[in-house]
Design a protein around this motif. Structure first.
Motif, PDB file in Angstrom:
ATOM      1  N   SER A 197       7.461 -12.703  -0.652  1.00 32.51           N
ATOM      2  CA  SER A 197       8.430 -13.764  -0.927  1.00 32.51           C
ATOM      3  C   SER A 197       9.857 -13.222  -0.893  1.00 32.51           C
ATOM      4  O   SER A 197      10.759 -13.838  -0.310  1.00 32.51           O
ATOM      5  N   ARG A 198      10.049 -12.041  -1.466  1.00 35.40           N
ATOM      6  CA  ARG A 198      11.399 -11.466  -1.523  1.00 35.40           C
ATOM      7  C   ARG A 198      11.845 -10.925  -0.169  1.00 35.40           C
ATOM      8  O   ARG A 198      13.043 -10.981   0.160  1.00 35.40           O
ATOM      9  N   LEU A 199      10.897 -10.397   0.601  1.00 33.43           N
ATOM     10  CA  LEU A 199      11.243  -9.858   1.920  1.00 33.43           C
ATOM     11  C   LEU A 199      11.674 -10.949   2.897  1.00 33.43           C
ATOM     12  O   LEU A 199      12.371 -10.674   3.879  1.00 33.43           O
ATOM     13  N   MET A 200      11.255 -12.164   2.636  1.00 32.35           N
ATOM     14  CA  MET A 200      11.648 -13.268   3.512  1.00 32.35           C
ATOM     15  C   MET A 200      13.149 -13.537   3.451  1.00 32.35           C
ATOM     16  O   MET A 200      13.732 -14.082   4.389  1.00 32.35           O
ATOM     17  N   ASN A 202      15.389 -10.965   2.016  1.00 31.75           N
ATOM     18  CA  ASN A 202      16.127  -9.693   1.945  1.00 31.75           C
ATOM     19  C   ASN A 202      15.385  -8.628   2.738  1.00 31.75           C
ATOM     20  O   ASN A 202      14.333  -8.159   2.321  1.00 31.75           O
ATOM     21  N   LYS A 203      15.945  -8.257   3.870  1.00 30.30           N
ATOM     22  CA  LYS A 203      15.294  -7.267   4.729  1.00 30.30           C
ATOM     23  C   LYS A 203      16.077  -5.951   4.776  1.00 30.30           C
ATOM     24  O   LYS A 203      15.743  -5.043   5.536  1.00 30.30           O
ATOM     25  N   THR A 204      17.110  -5.871   3.941  1.00 28.13           N
ATOM     26  CA  THR A 204      17.928  -4.660   3.918  1.00 28.13           C
ATOM     27  C   THR A 204      17.443  -3.762   2.786  1.00 28.13           C
ATOM     28  O   THR A 204      18.045  -3.687   1.709  1.00 28.13           O
ATOM     29  N   ASN A 205      16.334  -3.098   3.009  1.00 25.34           N
ATOM     30  CA  ASN A 205      15.750  -2.242   1.976  1.00 25.34           C
ATOM     31  C   ASN A 205      14.753  -1.266   2.598  1.00 25.34           C
ATOM     32  O   ASN A 205      14.306  -1.438   3.744  1.00 25.34           O
ATOM     33  N   LEU A 206      14.421  -0.244   1.840  1.00 28.78           N
ATOM     34  CA  LEU A 206      13.509   0.795   2.323  1.00 28.78           C
ATOM     35  C   LEU A 206      12.107   0.238   2.557  1.00 28.78           C
ATOM     36  O   LEU A 206      11.412   0.653   3.494  1.00 28.78           O
ATOM     37  N   LEU A 207      11.678  -0.703   1.725  1.00 26.01           N
ATOM     38  CA  LEU A 207      10.332  -1.264   1.876  1.00 26.01           C
ATOM     39  C   LEU A 207      10.163  -1.895   3.251  1.00 26.01           C
ATOM     40  O   LEU A 207       9.140  -1.678   3.915  1.00 26.01           O
ATOM     41  N   TYR A 208      11.156  -2.664   3.684  1.00 21.37           N
ATOM     42  CA  TYR A 208      11.090  -3.317   5.000  1.00 21.37           C
ATOM     43  C   TYR A 208      11.019  -2.275   6.119  1.00 21.37           C
ATOM     44  O   TYR A 208      10.298  -2.440   7.100  1.00 21.37           O
ATOM     45  N   ILE A 211       7.433  -0.623   6.476  1.00 19.36           N
ATOM     46  CA  ILE A 211       6.399  -1.409   7.169  1.00 19.36           C
ATOM     47  C   ILE A 211       6.850  -1.800   8.576  1.00 19.36           C
ATOM     48  O   ILE A 211       6.251  -2.664   9.213  1.00 19.36           O
ATOM     49  N   ASP A 212       7.908  -1.141   9.042  1.00 22.57           N
ATOM     50  CA  ASP A 212       8.436  -1.374  10.401  1.00 22.57           C
ATOM     51  C   ASP A 212       8.739  -2.849  10.655  1.00 22.57           C
ATOM     52  O   ASP A 212       8.582  -3.344  11.781  1.00 22.57           O
ATOM     53  N   GLY A 213       9.171  -3.523   9.598  1.00 25.46           N
ATOM     54  CA  GLY A 213       9.545  -4.924   9.758  1.00 25.46           C
ATOM     55  C   GLY A 213       8.378  -5.874   9.953  1.00 25.46           C
ATOM     56  O   GLY A 213       8.586  -7.051  10.267  1.00 25.46           O
ATOM     57  N   ASP A 214       7.162  -5.377   9.776  1.00 22.81           N
ATOM     58  CA  ASP A 214       5.967  -6.214   9.977  1.00 22.81           C
ATOM     59  C   ASP A 214       5.354  -6.526   8.606  1.00 22.81           C
ATOM     60  O   ASP A 214       4.602  -5.719   8.048  1.00 22.81           O
TER      61      ASP A 214
END
Length: 315
Positions: A197-200, A202-208, A211-214
């Motif tokens: 839900s949060r990645l939808m 905010n994509k400016t983070n190490l977690l994103y 997972i190579d943006g996937d």
């Protein structure tokens, strides 16, 4: 020397172990459960594998004194399974009677997480404590309650279903069909749901990046790994999850007041980054007296917990 068989039945695979009376596992093997073939055929194949394993240990199978089984479902009187979580076997089946007829060996069973709790209580990180609650933090949340040498299974085998405590009114939908269950917030599924839900937004983070943006690749482990590297985005998720985990554990402490809480399963492997936060937040949700002398530890038996606990049912 007395010998026992412990069986940890899963939807895909079943793990079988031969153990002696000292608690030593002498041999383990995995076989396909193949529940679609029917309950009798599955139990017959398990028994054949037990005999084969005994033979490979140069022990006559007639020396086997008991069979213990962990089953995914509620178990009544350590004999009858109310329903099977993953097997198309119907309801209210006396597995103990069926296995004893096939093998001629005393057979007892319990819910799979109850069995893990028994293993940790008798042989693992809760050994020596009078009362313990084991919380299995995996895809869902299961629990096992051990008091004064006995498992608390309940009148219809549903004792210890702590994953379905309600902690949010009309909250997230659970696989059980109800809303607001503990496991929808603090399990691996809950971690992934919140992170997704949060990645939808905010994509400016190490977690994103990890997972190579996937987002379809996302696992709970990624969140904890990124948090351990200082990623603020992931640390915020860990704070969120630890809040609900503390709330759930606090409810358990107020009702059961055990000597020790044992955390097992994949989410528990996050270790101190989660455990430290839970301990810090617990005073918000539990009575102070329940925290006096309380120990919170990680399970130590791993994949052997199911076998050792199942064997303890007949020891």
């Amino acid at each position: 020397m007395r010998y026992f068989a412990g069986i940890d039945m899963g939807g895909t695979n079943s793990k079988i172990g031969i153990m002696n009376e000292n608690g030593d596992i002498l041999k383990t093997e995995n076989i396909k459960t193949l529940s679609g073939e029917g309950v009798d055929k599955t139990l017959e194949r398990i028994w054949e594998k037990v005999k084969e394993m005994m033979s490979s240990l140069n022990i006559e199978y007639k020396k086997l004194e008991g069979i213990g089984m962990g089953i995914p479902g509620p178990v009544i009187d350590q004999k009858i399974v109310g329903f099977f979580a993953n097997f198309p076997w119907g309801n209210d089946i006396d597995i103990s009677e069926k296995m004893e007829k096939i093998s001629g060996v005393k057979t007892r069973l319990d819910n799979d997480v109850n069995v893990i709790a028994l293993g940790e209580a008798r042989y693992g990180s809760a050994k020596g404590y009078k009362s313990s609650v084991t919380i299995a933090l995996g895809t869902g949340i299961g629990g096992g309650i051990y008091i004064d040498g006995r498992l608390l299974s309940g009148a219809t085998g549903a004792g210890g279903e702590i994953g379905h405590m309600k902690i949010v009114k009309d909250g997230n939908l659970c696989g059980c069909g109800q809303k607001g269950c503990f496991e929808t917030y603090a399990s691996a599924t809950g971690v992934i749901r919140e992170a997704t839900s949060r990645l939808m937004v905010n994509k400016t983070n190490l977690l994103y990046e990890m997972i190579d943006g996937d987002i379809s690749k996302l696992e709970a482990k990624h969140v904890f790994d990124a948090a351990k590297q200082g990623d603020k985005f992931s640390l915020d998720i860990v704070e969120y999850i630890s809040e609900y985990l503390s709330m759930g554990i606090g409810n358990i402490l107020n009702i059961i007041n055990p000597d020790v809480i044992v955390l097992s399963g994949g989410v528990a492997l996050a270790g101190d980054i989660l455990l430290d936060r839970v301990k810090q937040k617990l005073p918000k949700y539990s009575l102070k007296v329940t925290l006096d002398n309380l120990d919170i530890v990680l399970g130590v038996l791993g994949n052997d917990a199911g076998i050792k606990g199942a064997t303890a049912l007949v020891l």
